[in-house]
Design a protein around this motif. Structure first.
Motif, PDB file in Angstrom:
ATOM      1  N   TYR A 161      -5.461  -1.606  12.171  1.00  0.00           N
ATOM      2  CA  TYR A 161      -4.054  -1.428  11.760  1.00  0.00           C
ATOM      3  C   TYR A 161      -3.420  -0.325  12.617  1.00  0.00           C
ATOM      4  N   ARG A 200       0.956  -5.388  -3.245  1.00  0.00           N
ATOM      5  CA  ARG A 200       1.165  -6.127  -1.976  1.00  0.00           C
ATOM      6  C   ARG A 200      -0.146  -6.772  -1.535  1.00  0.00           C
ATOM      7  N   GLN A 207       2.770  -0.642   1.670  1.00  0.00           N
ATOM      8  CA  GLN A 207       2.827  -2.108   1.690  1.00  0.00           C
ATOM      9  C   GLN A 207       2.033  -2.673   2.859  1.00  0.00           C
ATOM     10  N   GLU A 208       2.248  -2.081   4.024  1.00  0.00           N
ATOM     11  CA  GLU A 208       1.550  -2.600   5.215  1.00  0.00           C
ATOM     12  C   GLU A 208       0.038  -2.416   5.095  1.00  0.00           C
ATOM     13  N   HIS A 209      -0.371  -1.271   4.545  1.00  0.00           N
ATOM     14  CA  HIS A 209      -1.806  -1.048   4.330  1.00  0.00           C
ATOM     15  C   HIS A 209      -2.369  -2.120   3.404  1.00  0.00           C
ATOM     16  N   CYS A 269       0.917  -0.532  -2.880  1.00  0.00           N
ATOM     17  CA  CYS A 269      -0.153  -1.007  -2.007  1.00  0.00           C
ATOM     18  C   CYS A 269      -1.000  -2.088  -2.678  1.00  0.00           C
ATOM     19  N   ARG A 308       6.696   2.128   2.986  1.00  0.00           N
ATOM     20  CA  ARG A 308       6.421   0.998   3.873  1.00  0.00           C
ATOM     21  C   ARG A 308       4.956   0.969   4.308  1.00  0.00           C
ATOM     22  N   GLY A 313       0.274   0.155  12.613  1.00  0.00           N
ATOM     23  CA  GLY A 313       1.705   0.240  12.254  1.00  0.00           C
ATOM     24  C   GLY A 313       2.251   1.641  12.521  1.00  0.00           C
TER      25      GLY A 313
END
Ligand SMILES: Cc1cc2nc3c(=O)[nH]c(=O)nc-3n(C[C@H](O)[C@H](O)[C@H](O)COP(=O)(O)OP(=O)(O)OC[C@H]3O[C@@H](n4cnc5c(N)ncnc54)[C@H](O)[C@@H]3O)c2cc1C
Length: 414
Positions: A315, A22, A293-295, A19, A290, A317
């Motif tokens: 967010y 990224r 990473q998105e966070h 996290c 995943r 996702g």
């Protein structure tokens, strides 16, 4: 290295995991030209291989970090946050002023509540290396806990020729987050591959003996092992936030833009608990590669959004994770616990795709397990349906002849 505005105050990130790393790169991609400081006790590396192949795989090297103008304080621990003074305190005595701070501190392995014998856990590369050194053909390995990490490790140990037993307190494997039907597919695979699965029994004690470890089980029997591993979950790393007076509750509590209760302090990844717009704002804490990473990317946008007029979207996702056990892969999209009823599609190859529908018929989760990559496409399509809040016809979902792509044209819930 990009042209940098070194006069502006830094954005500081604690934790160089999936996290935090990224987030650091996303800040640059989003156009932040000021200083970025990444503080990490560990280098940035991938955790998923640790329980599968045992491989040590870096997320990025030092060159990539310096090329992006990211200052990495390696092997440094953040010890305090002065929220009023906007400064992070480090174990080497430094104080780092911040404009925004992201806590991406992850989680740590939960330990068994009793001692009596050495017990391995698996969260870090150091844990994996210590454990791998003990695995050899014929060794008796007891895995306590039938969750993903324990089961992946059970599969890896079996592949190395170990005699593996999994002891699970609950009535079935992967009781948290995986539908029973899909968990049963994986359980069957383990049994066929020679893993002894014992559900519905807890461990009551451990004792070191001359020939290994005796594990006493609640049912009154005992198990002998050479190596004992606890795969009993993870605890979010919230100590920094808690000590700074930031709200925590089994995770650092954040809003849908990853903002904590303290000004300019954000938290994301495994350490945070956030409200999910797709699930009526239910507070979720995920442990997913995943999602981490998105966070990180979303938190980076949110930190920059503080200075933008346009604002930042919450967010939303779709939760998703995978697990590799033996030659099978399991995937889950959405939240199985949000489902009120289930529909199963049995494909001609025998693979079952499980769909979870909420009251009212909205698709809220999908899951499947099968050889190799065989479930990926169906779960990907289901994930798109979940994101669109689709209410597909259950008869169509169940029909293996109906292409899931065509279901994407289903009506969308209000
Ligand atoms: C063995 C294993 C296998 C996995 N397999 C899968 C899988 O197959 N599929 C899947 O979806 N997910 C998997 N996961 C989960 C996934 O790896 C995690 O969700 C992800 O790593 C979380 O990223 P993170 O950055 O939030 O936390 P972490 O990866 O835990 O990183 C946090 C970092 O912060 C550092 N840190 C903490 N406190 C401080 C401090 N005070 N100062 C400085 N640094 C600090 C920690 O040392 C750590 O390096 C697996 C996890 C493990 C452990």
């Amino acid at each position: 290295m990009p042209a940098m505005n070194s006069a502006s105050p830094a954005i500081v990130i604690v934790g160089a995991g999936e996290c935090g790393t990224r987030a650091a790169f996303a800040l640059r991609e989003e156009g932040w030209d000021g200083r970025i400081v990444l503080v990490g006790t560990e280098p940035p590396y991938e955790r998923p291989p640790l329980s599968k192949t045992g491989e040590y795989k870096l997320i990025c090297g030092g060159a990539a970090l310096s090329e992006a103008g990211i200052t990495f304080l390696a092997g440094v621990e953040a010890t305090g946050v002065d929220t009023a003074g906007h400064a992070l305190e480090l174990d080497d005595g430094r104080r780092l002023p911040y404009r925004s701070l992201l806590l991406a501190t992850g989680a740590r392995a939960r330990r068994l509540p009793f001692g009596g014998a050495p017990v391995h856990v698996l969260r870090s590369h150091a844990d994996a290396a210590a454990l791998r050194a003990k695995l050899a053909p014929g060794r008796r390995v007891a895995v306590i806990g039938g969750g993903f990490i324990g089961l992946e490790l059970a599969a890896s140990a079996a592949a190395l020729g170990c005699q593996v037993t999994v002891v699970e307190l609950g009535p079935r494997l992967m009781g948290r987050g995986v539908p029973a039907r899909v968990a049963a597919v994986m359980a069957g695979r383990h049994v066929r591959m020679g893993v002894d699965i014992r559900c519905g029994t807890g461990v009551t004690g451990l004792a070191e003996t001359a020939s290994g470890v005796t594990i006493t089980l609640a049912e009154g029997t005992a198990l002998e092992a050479d190596v004992v591993v606890a795969g009993v979950g993870a605890v979010p790393e919230t100590s920094l936030a808690w000590a700074a007076g930031i709200e925590t509750a089994d995770g650092v509590v954040v809003d849908a833009r990853f903002a904590t209760s303290a000004p300019d302090v954000f938290a994301a990844g495994d350490c945070c608990r956030y409200p999910h717009p797709l699930y009526d704002g239910r507070l979720l804490r995920l442990e997913s590669w995943r999602a981490a990473q998105e966070h990180g990317a979303a938190a980076a946008r949110a930190m920059l959004g503080q200075t933008r007029l346009s604002g930042v979207e919450p967010y939303a996702g779709v939760p998703w994770f995978w697990s590799d056990q033996h030659d099978y892969t399991l995937q889950v999209a959405g939240l199985a616990s949000a489902a009120a009823r289930e529909v199963v599609r049995v494909r001609p190859d025998g693979v079952e795709i499980w769909f979870g529908l909420a009251d009212g018929g909205r698709l809220v989760a999908a899951a499947a397990a099968g050889p190799g990559n065989s479930v990926a496409k169906d779960i990907r399509l289901a994930e798109m349906l979940i994101a669109r809040r689709a209410t597909p016809d259950p008869a169509v979902l169940a029909d293996p002849a109906a292409a899931l792509k065509s279901v994407l044209r289903s009506p969308v819930a209000g």
